[in-house]
Motif scaffolding. Sequence first.
Motif, PDB file in Angstrom:
ATOM      1  N   ASN A  92      40.078  57.344  -8.029  1.00 43.35           N
ATOM      2  CA  ASN A  92      38.836  57.751  -7.370  1.00 43.35           C
ATOM      3  C   ASN A  92      38.507  59.186  -7.783  1.00 43.35           C
ATOM      4  O   ASN A  92      39.217  59.805  -8.578  1.00 43.35           O
ATOM      5  CB  ASN A  92      38.950  57.604  -5.852  1.00 43.35           C
ATOM      6  N   LYS A  93      37.435  59.709  -7.243  1.00 46.66           N
ATOM      7  CA  LYS A  93      36.989  61.047  -7.632  1.00 46.66           C
ATOM      8  C   LYS A  93      38.063  62.098  -7.388  1.00 46.66           C
ATOM      9  O   LYS A  93      38.320  62.958  -8.239  1.00 46.66           O
ATOM     10  CB  LYS A  93      35.723  61.421  -6.851  1.00 46.66           C
ATOM     11  N   ASN A  99      36.307  49.056 -10.715  1.00 44.43           N
ATOM     12  CA  ASN A  99      36.902  50.351 -10.435  1.00 44.43           C
ATOM     13  C   ASN A  99      37.517  50.373  -9.044  1.00 44.43           C
ATOM     14  O   ASN A  99      37.530  49.358  -8.334  1.00 44.43           O
ATOM     15  CB  ASN A  99      35.882  51.485 -10.630  1.00 44.43           C
ATOM     16  N   TYR A 140      36.551  51.509  -6.413  1.00 46.29           N
ATOM     17  CA  TYR A 140      35.582  51.277  -5.338  1.00 46.29           C
ATOM     18  C   TYR A 140      35.118  49.823  -5.284  1.00 46.29           C
ATOM     19  O   TYR A 140      34.259  49.474  -4.473  1.00 46.29           O
ATOM     20  CB  TYR A 140      34.374  52.198  -5.518  1.00 46.29           C
ATOM     21  N   ASP A 175      33.589  48.118  -7.805  1.00 41.19           N
ATOM     22  CA  ASP A 175      32.395  47.864  -8.608  1.00 41.19           C
ATOM     23  C   ASP A 175      32.767  47.297  -9.971  1.00 41.19           C
ATOM     24  O   ASP A 175      33.615  47.846 -10.680  1.00 41.19           O
ATOM     25  CB  ASP A 175      31.609  49.158  -8.801  1.00 41.19           C
ATOM     26  N   LYS A 234      22.936  52.900  -5.796  1.00 47.13           N
ATOM     27  CA  LYS A 234      24.336  52.682  -5.458  1.00 47.13           C
ATOM     28  C   LYS A 234      25.210  53.343  -6.513  1.00 47.13           C
ATOM     29  O   LYS A 234      24.877  53.337  -7.700  1.00 47.13           O
ATOM     30  CB  LYS A 234      24.680  51.188  -5.371  1.00 47.13           C
ATOM     31  N   TYR A 235      26.306  53.927  -6.072  1.00 50.59           N
ATOM     32  CA  TYR A 235      27.266  54.540  -6.993  1.00 50.59           C
ATOM     33  C   TYR A 235      28.066  53.416  -7.637  1.00 50.59           C
ATOM     34  O   TYR A 235      29.035  52.919  -7.093  1.00 50.59           O
ATOM     35  CB  TYR A 235      28.176  55.493  -6.213  1.00 50.59           C
ATOM     36  N   ASP A 236      27.637  52.999  -8.854  1.00 50.62           N
ATOM     37  CA  ASP A 236      28.241  51.843  -9.491  1.00 50.62           C
ATOM     38  C   ASP A 236      29.319  52.256 -10.496  1.00 50.62           C
ATOM     39  O   ASP A 236      29.658  53.439 -10.631  1.00 50.62           O
ATOM     40  CB  ASP A 236      27.170  50.964 -10.144  1.00 50.62           C
ATOM     41  N   TYR A 237      29.847  51.280 -11.235  1.00 49.53           N
ATOM     42  CA  TYR A 237      30.926  51.515 -12.186  1.00 49.53           C
ATOM     43  C   TYR A 237      30.546  52.599 -13.198  1.00 49.53           C
ATOM     44  O   TYR A 237      31.322  53.519 -13.473  1.00 49.53           O
ATOM     45  CB  TYR A 237      31.250  50.208 -12.920  1.00 49.53           C
ATOM     46  N   HIS A 289      30.352  56.070 -11.911  1.00 50.09           N
ATOM     47  CA  HIS A 289      31.693  56.651 -11.808  1.00 50.09           C
ATOM     48  C   HIS A 289      32.151  57.192 -13.164  1.00 50.09           C
ATOM     49  O   HIS A 289      32.726  58.287 -13.253  1.00 50.09           O
ATOM     50  CB  HIS A 289      32.675  55.600 -11.286  1.00 50.09           C
TER      51      HIS A 289
END
Length: 399
Positions: free
Chosen positions: A66-67, A97, A99, A101, A118-121, A124
């Motif tokens: 993750n981040k 990932n 998350y 995605d 949306k924060y998608d693959y 990221h």
Amino acid sequence: MIKNIGYLLLGVLFLSACTKAPVKNNENEIFPFLQVSENGRFIQKDNGDPFFWLGDTGWLLFTKLNKEDAEAYFDNRSAKGFNVLQVSAIHMLDAKNVYGDSALINKNLAKPLLIDDKYDYWDHVDYLVNLAAEKGLYMALIPVWGNNVKNGGVSYNEAEAYASFLAERYGDKPNVLWLNGGDTFGSDSTATWNVIGRTLKENAPKQLVTFHPRGRCASSDWFHNVDWLDFNMIQSGHRNYEQDDTERGYGQDNWRFVADDYAMEPVKPIIDGEPSYEDIPIGLHDPAFGYWDHNDVRRYAYWSVFAGAFGFTYGHNAIMQFYKRTDGTPAFAAKDYWDIALNSPGSYQMHYLKDLMLSRSFFDRVPAQELLAENGEKYDYKVATKGGNYAMVYTYRGG
């Protein structure tokens, strides 16, 4: 006795488990693109400054971290002097990932899954590529891991469309370069590898492109003369002398791969992009044969660079797969979790080679075996390099 040869520096290098003082990167705050040097032997920044590639292998970064964890990884590697991370953009066609995605629609490489609002693959991936730049790190990206192509999951047209997508999305990123292939033979699906490489180079001409080959192979085995290949990469692999059943039979002598490519025309830079990882079983699969350690990693580094390579890529078994506490059984009998492995002995020692190479004149360095009156074999092999006013010899066992 050495007499009157200017400022010749003969450095016989004995490196042991060194102190663990991290070293900060000194990369430019504004990232320069990388390019091949005028003499074709090295990589440099686009302002002409030398660039010694000190890579780390983090293939599964985009799917496993993750981040927050990625930032911790970047900080650790930057502090230890690494400046390139080798990462797989898509390792498997069903990749998701951390998350949840997915990278693709219905595992179709020509259809990256992009979701508005949306924060998608791919968001990221964007985030981590940009964050890496902030930390002084280049990202050497494998577009799609080789077995996906070899197994028939990717068509020629899908590969071309996907490479166009990557070039459009990341082609303006100075800290991105491309490792076509991904642990595979270039003789398998050659047309597909060529269309990926060609599409990337045509649409992102400022970014360097090479080919990451199968173990105990070199990109030059198939692609040395193609226009899209900027530099050669070898994977000297994870087997020892006795385990190597290839025709070359070089075993652990990664310097032989470098010497082969160094003699080729046209001249192109060379790097060992995957030698034996620290803490991986000797031979890759069976822990009964023991594990490669930091001494072995260091030997591979000096052997290859002094033989003419422009840099070196380090790897650790637990980090290349980002083995977590929640993962269950690790691949390749990893012994530690990735966050513990970040501080393995070998990772602390790699910057000494980078610092050494940057401490002398850079672009005039050449292999210099003629300096040695005699030599040994296997672990007793000594390798020499020299520049305009210095020479250095590396010996693994002393003597």
